[in-house]
Design a protein around this motif. Structure first.
Motif: not given
Length: 79
Positions: A75-79
């Protein structure tokens, strides 16, 4: 003091200014995501090295916890 040399004009046109502003916004977003990844990973690493004298790590429900952490990182990676 810096307003003394602000003569109200710029060497960029509106299109160039928009590109610069977009690039700055993208860089800020990337930095926030990077900070989020760092903040998520560092506690895991700190916990893993907390007791180096122990050869084995007891980790109940490891698969569920790792999968939840993977989801969090994604989720952090995809924003």
């Amino acid at each position: 003091m810096s307003d003394i040399f602000d003569f109200g004009f710029t060497a960029m046109d509106d299109t160039e200014l928009e590109k610069v502003q977009t690039a700055v916004d993208d860089a800020n977003t990337a930095q926030e995501r990077l900070d989020g990844l760092y903040s998520a990973i560092i506690p895991l690493l700190a916990n893993l090295k907390a007791n180096p004298e122990k050869e084995m790590i007891k980790w109940p429900n490891r698969v569920e916890k790792v999968e939840a952490f993977e989801d969090h990182i994604y989720k952090i990676y995809k924003g």
